[in-house]
Every structure is written in structure tokens, then in C-alpha cells.
Design a protein around this motif. Structure first.
Motif, PDB file in Angstrom:
ATOM      1  N   VAL A  59      41.988  49.153  29.582  1.00 18.12           N
ATOM      2  CA  VAL A  59      42.289  48.755  30.964  1.00 18.12           C
ATOM      3  C   VAL A  59      43.677  49.221  31.409  1.00 18.12           C
ATOM      4  O   VAL A  59      44.179  48.794  32.439  1.00 18.12           O
ATOM      5  N   ALA A 119      40.103  40.434  31.740  1.00 17.68           N
ATOM      6  CA  ALA A 119      39.200  40.470  32.890  1.00 17.68           C
ATOM      7  C   ALA A 119      39.445  39.285  33.812  1.00 17.68           C
ATOM      8  O   ALA A 119      39.393  39.418  35.040  1.00 17.68           O
ATOM      9  N   ARG A 151      39.430  41.041  25.774  1.00 15.66           N
ATOM     10  CA  ARG A 151      38.709  41.621  26.911  1.00 15.66           C
ATOM     11  C   ARG A 151      38.426  40.562  27.974  1.00 15.66           C
ATOM     12  O   ARG A 151      38.619  40.802  29.171  1.00 15.66           O
TER      13      ARG A 151
END
Length: 316
Positions: free
Chosen positions: A61, A16, A12
Motif C-alpha cells: 500500500v 485498510a 492488512r
């Protein structure tokens, strides 16, 4: 913290910070390409729980990275036939895609492959189950297969009497497919969770008649129903890698759950939810394309039917 949770947090954070990183960079920095590759071949030697954690984050995502087809399916296919050199290449970041029986009209004559695969997931190397064998072949031509869902690139492959490299027999193809379904189910859970998070956030911030719309009973009930779907899908996805029955359950349930949650997310958002500027439509498109990737939900239920409807020991 369990390894799966550590991986989830690492993936994650990486996505990001570097959303446009290449698959090779992802493999180098996080080691995700070799997640299921044994350590002696340069991989991490992880299992189903870690695979699901990574896939869920990628689905959250809508990542286009070829984790499903390369790190899961191609790695599983190569492991099943002892293709050590291929495993090392996959762990290093070479991507691959797998063509399952029925994905195209392929004919293997000796060591020559002919035929067309109308749509296949993207990958540098192509592994194909054809003529009862697993082979590696270089397509004569590749062409993008344009779909409404731009988050998972597909391609059309053509083989014109192409020489192949035989890797082994095709006995493991069903297990490779089922592991692909398990990884897809985890992706679907990640996408569905993100849709639920978006819907809840909007319900808290959007006001009508002087109150957040989440204060109204109809929205409360809708969000509660979506939470139940997401958590049930997470349970199904968590067990999907166990065997063919669990994979079929996840293939059916997680697919339909994602479709419902993605669609209801748009409804909760109202007018803004159907605009190109809002990401809700991208999740709905991904949910719709996922519903065809390994067959629609009813195809998975058809696989379950013999187990569910088989006569018991006292039937008669």
C-alpha cells in the motif's frame, strides 16, 4: 495459521481500516514497532519471517510508516550494542532512523559530531555510524528532501559540533544494512504483487475488439512473465535475512523485478496508466526511489562478485 500469516492479515486489515493512523497508534494497536524487540524490553521478539510479512504488506500500500528504518534497522542497531533503554522507546512507538557509513560526510571528534547527511529516512531519533562507533545525536537542522516519490519521506540532516551519546562500537553496521535490505526487498515484493494484481484486473475488465485484452496472447505472455518475476523476487526476499550474500542477491533481484513489474503495469493499462488519477505511477516512483536506497542493483552485484568469481579448490 502461522504467526507470519496472522501478522500479514492483521496489518492488512489495520491499514485498510486506518490508512492515516500515526506510527504511535500503529505501535499501540498492532505492536508493529516492537516486532523485533525482545519481549523483556516490551517487544514481540519475532524474527525474519514476521518482519518480511509486515514489510510486504506495507509495501503493498506504499505505506509511509518508518518500519524499515525504525522497527528493523534502529532496533537491530540498538540490540547489537545492548541499548536496552532505546529498545524500550522504539517498542513504544518512538521512531528512529539510522545513518550508515557513507550515507553522509560525518566526522566524530571525541564526543562531538560534525557534518551533513544529504538524505536520510525520516525518524525522531537519529542513530549514526561514525568514527567506528554508533552514536545518537540531535541534528542542528533538518530539512525535507523533496523527491518524486512522496510515499517515503526523506530529510537532510546537518550536525554542527553536536554532542553525541555513544551507544557502542560500529562493528554491526553491515548486518544492520543487510537487514534493511531484507526488509526493503519484502516491501518491493508487496509493491510488485500489487502492480501485478492491478494489471491482471485491468486485463480482465478492459475490452477491445469484443474481448478482454487479457485474452490476447501478447498480454497473456506479459502477465505470465511478470508473475515469474514476482514469485522469484518473493523467494529472494524470503531468504534475504540469512546472510550478506542472500541480502545482496535480494537487493539486486528484487529491485530490478519491482522496476520491471511497475513499468509493465503502466503499459498494460495504456493511456490511463500514465495519468495522475491512477495509482500506477506512484508504484513506479516508489520502485525507482527504492533502487537507490541501499545502492543500485549493480552495487549489490559488486558485493556478490567475490563470492561468485572466487577461484574454486580445483581451479588452476
Amino acid at each position: 495459521m502461522a504467526l507470519a500469516d496472522e501478522l500479514r492479515a492483521a496489518v492488512r486489515a489495520y491499514l485498510a481500516g486506518r490508512p492515516d493512523a500515526s506510527w504511535q497508534a500503529f505501535a499501540r494497536d498492532v505492536g508493529i514497532a516492537g516486532l523485533l524487540v525482545p519481549e523483556k524490553h516490551g517487544g514481540a521478539g519475532c524474527g525474519a519471517a514476521e518482519m518480511a510479512a509486515v514489510a510486504e504488506e506495507l509495501g503493498r500500500v506504499l505505506s509511509p510508516h518508518p518500519f524499515l528504518q525504525s522497527a528493523v534497522m534502529a532496533t537491530s542497531a540498538a540490540s547489537a550494542c545492548g541499548a536496552d533503554e532505546l529498545l524500550e522507546a522504539l517498542a513504544a512507538g518512538t521512531s528512529a532512523t539510522v545513518v550508515l557509513p557513507g550515507d553522509g560526510s560525518l566526522r566524530l571528534d571525541g564526543d562531538v559530531l560534525t557534518g551533513v547527511v544529504p538524505y536520510a529516512m525520516d525518524g525522531e531519533l537519529v542513530l549514526a555510524y561514525a568514527g567506528g562507533a554508533l552514536v545518537q545525536a540531535v541534528p542542528s537542522a533538518r530539512a525535507p528532501y523533496v523527491t518524486m516519490d512522496e510515499s517515503r519521506p526523506l530529510q537532510r540532516l546537518r550536525f554542527d559540533h553536536v554532542p553525541v551519546r555513544r551507544l557502542g562500537d560500529g562493528a554491526a553496521w553491515e548486518r544492520v544494512r543487510d537487514l534493511g535490505i531484507a526488509a526493503l526487498a519484502a516491501e518491493q515484493v508487496g509493491g510488485a504483487q500489487r502492480c501485478l494484481d492491478m494489471a491482471v484486473s485491468h486485463a480482465k475488465s478492459r475490452h477491445q475488439f469484443g474481448r478482454p485484452i487479457g485474452a490476447f496472447q501478447a498480454i497473456k505472455h506479459k502477465l505470465a512473465d511478470l508473475l515469474l518475476l514476482v514469485e522469484s523476487a518473493r523467494s529472494a526476499a524470503g531468504a534475504a535475512a540469512q546472510d550478506a550474500v542472500a541480502a545482496a542477491v535480494a537487493g539486486s533481484y528484487c529491485t530490478e523485478a519491482y522496476l520491471v513489474v511497475a513499468g509493465e503495469n503502466i503499459q498494460v493499462h495504456g493511456g490511463i496508466g500514465i495519468t495522475w488519477e491512477h495509482p500506477a505511477h506512484r508504484y513506479f516512483k516508489r520502485a525507482t526511489s527504492d533502487a537507490q536506497l541501499f545502492g543500485p542493483p549493480h552495487a549489490h552485484r559488486a558485493r556478490l562478485a567475490p563470492h561468485v568469481l572466487a577461484p574454486g579448490p580445483h581451479s588452476g
